[in-house]
Design a protein around this motif. Structure first.
Motif, short mmCIF file in Angstrom:
data_model
loop_
_atom_site.label_atom_id
_atom_site.label_comp_id
_atom_site.label_asym_id
_atom_site.label_seq_id
_atom_site.Cartn_x
_atom_site.Cartn_y
_atom_site.Cartn_z
N GLN A 156 0.82 -1.22 0.00
CA GLN A 156 0.00 0.00 0.00
C GLN A 156 0.86 1.27 0.00
N GLU A 157 1.99 1.21 0.68
CA GLU A 157 2.82 2.40 0.87
C GLU A 157 3.75 2.69 -0.31
N SER A 158 3.98 1.68 -1.15
CA SER A 158 5.01 1.83 -2.19
C SER A 158 4.45 2.47 -3.46
N SER A 159 5.30 3.22 -4.17
CA SER A 159 4.93 3.76 -5.48
C SER A 159 5.23 2.76 -6.58
N ALA A 160 6.23 1.91 -6.36
CA ALA A 160 6.60 0.93 -7.38
C ALA A 160 6.95 -0.39 -6.72
N MET A 161 6.60 -1.49 -7.41
CA MET A 161 6.97 -2.83 -6.98
C MET A 161 7.78 -3.48 -8.09
N ILE A 162 8.99 -3.90 -7.76
CA ILE A 162 9.80 -4.66 -8.69
C ILE A 162 9.62 -6.13 -8.36
N ILE A 163 9.19 -6.92 -9.32
CA ILE A 163 9.09 -8.38 -9.13
C ILE A 163 10.37 -8.99 -9.68
N ASN A 164 11.29 -9.31 -8.79
CA ASN A 164 12.65 -9.73 -9.17
C ASN A 164 12.74 -11.26 -9.27
N LYS A 165 13.81 -11.70 -9.91
CA LYS A 165 14.11 -13.13 -10.09
C LYS A 165 13.10 -13.79 -11.03
N THR A 166 12.73 -13.09 -12.09
CA THR A 166 11.86 -13.72 -13.08
C THR A 166 12.57 -14.88 -13.77
N ASP A 167 13.91 -14.91 -13.70
CA ASP A 167 14.64 -16.06 -14.27
C ASP A 167 14.31 -17.36 -13.54
N LEU A 168 13.79 -17.28 -12.31
CA LEU A 168 13.44 -18.49 -11.56
C LEU A 168 11.99 -18.94 -11.78
N LEU A 169 11.23 -18.20 -12.59
CA LEU A 169 9.81 -18.54 -12.79
C LEU A 169 9.57 -19.99 -13.21
N PRO A 170 10.44 -20.59 -14.07
CA PRO A 170 10.17 -21.99 -14.42
C PRO A 170 10.30 -22.96 -13.25
N TYR A 171 10.95 -22.56 -12.17
CA TYR A 171 11.29 -23.49 -11.09
C TYR A 171 10.52 -23.23 -9.79
N VAL A 172 9.73 -22.16 -9.73
CA VAL A 172 9.01 -21.83 -8.50
C VAL A 172 7.52 -21.69 -8.80
N ASP A 173 6.70 -21.78 -7.76
CA ASP A 173 5.25 -21.61 -7.92
C ASP A 173 4.93 -20.14 -7.68
N PHE A 174 4.91 -19.36 -8.73
CA PHE A 174 4.62 -17.93 -8.60
C PHE A 174 3.63 -17.55 -9.68
N ASP A 175 2.47 -17.05 -9.27
CA ASP A 175 1.40 -16.69 -10.19
C ASP A 175 1.48 -15.18 -10.42
#
Lengths: 220, 220
Positions: A156-175
């Motif tokens: 709620q407080e942040s102006s921007a959110m960086i979703i980091n480690k997209t290189d790991l998307l094939p190996y983790v459960d992240f929607d």
């Protein structure tokens, strides 16, 4: 009730000091962002990538907040950028007063963009202003896409959110869609940048946005 | 100095309540562990795997600590185990009083092993006792092997460290030997269990150890 009163007083005092910091940054025309995340989400690597992308446009300085030691400041210093280490001595966040105490170690007349990297903690840092123009948070994909719903204040407080480690998307459960949707429900104005600090993917969107924010403030 | 005094009083009051909780657990012959980690390190999945491994030997109950909502408690409840959700309402850790308030919702005469899952936070929960026999922490490989050196208190306070997400080791920069060495420097008695809650690798070592701890306490 006593405890709640004490916490409120601490936050009031902090807000006053944060406003004084802000006044000084305004006088010196310095854009400041406060970088927050869980431990190990990739804040320091993001600072390094941001320095590489923007050092030709802005004179950058960094304040590193850590419980102890200078590991992160050492990494940033290798880029030849002015850096100050705050050791909180156990405290779980940086606050306005810690930033105030750190500023004499920087040449503010030679600074356009000040990056303040907070202690790794997805909860407490969101409560303490430091005089920043913007709060920026990092969520890393291995942490899971349920984090906005579980730790709402920082989103709620942040102006921007960086979703980091997209290189790991094939190996983790992240929607990715759930993370975006839940974060935007909490904060419809949130800017979202999926990136991999490791491969560089998506970083251009983030550095372009933060560069535009700094320019808009400094040229106002 | 005023602030420090207030914090000390809060910790003193908490320690007293934690001792009262401990006295009740002793009377009921319940082994209790307090599970702590950064957000998204895998605490709830570890709780689920531990229930599966030990439910035939112990009557297990779970207290889930979260800032809001019941996502984790819902996951645990699917295993048919008694579970109580604490919502801290913004607070960054669970404390002795929250546990005391949660206990009437459990049948302590029908409980051998009580698992208390803390709020995701690598800093603050380590400061607050709840009446546990042992503190257990989870460090996940994507967080990085520099975490013991950067967030020492939790490593010092814990009896066991689970290094989770070993399935991601090929894709992340995590130096297992450095993590082990730095953690053992802080706490030479720390038991260390590298596991993957996803694949099940290594879990047997952890469940055997915690089962032995619970047996040793309950049969003493």
């Amino acid at each position: 009730m006593k405890t709640i009163q004490v916490v409120k007083n601490i936050l009031d005092v902090n807000d006053r000091i944060a406003r004084e910091n802000r006044k000084l940054f305004d006088e010196k025309n310095i854009y400041v962002f406060n970088l927050m995340s869980s431990p190990g989400a990739g804040k320091t690597t993001l600072v390094e990538r941001t320095i590489e992308a923007l050092r030709d446009r802005f004179r950058i300085a960094v304040i590193e907040g850590d419980i102890q030691d200078t590991f992160d400041a050492d990494r940033v210093a290798r880029h030849g950028i002015p850096v100050v280490q705050i050791n909180t001595g156990g405290a779980c966040h940086i606050d306005g007063n810690m930033i105030r105490e750190a500023l004499p170690a920087l040449d503010l007349d030679e600074t356009d963009l000040l990056i303040c990297e907070n202690v790794g903690n997805l909860v407490c840092p969101a409560e303490f202003r430091i005089g920043e123009n913007a709060k920026v948070m990092v969520l890393s994909t291995p942490e899971g896409s349920d984090k906005p719903a579980k730790y709402p204040l920082m989103f709620q407080e942040s102006s921007a959110m960086i979703i980091n480690k997209t290189d790991l998307l094939p190996y983790v459960d992240f929607d990715m869609e759930k993370a975006r949707k839940d974060a935007l429900t909490l904060n419809p104005k949130l800017e979202i940048f999926p990136v991999s600090c490791k491969t560089g993917e998506g970083l251009h969107g983030w550095t372009r946005w933060i560069g535009m924010q700094a320019d808009a403030f400094r040229n106002a």
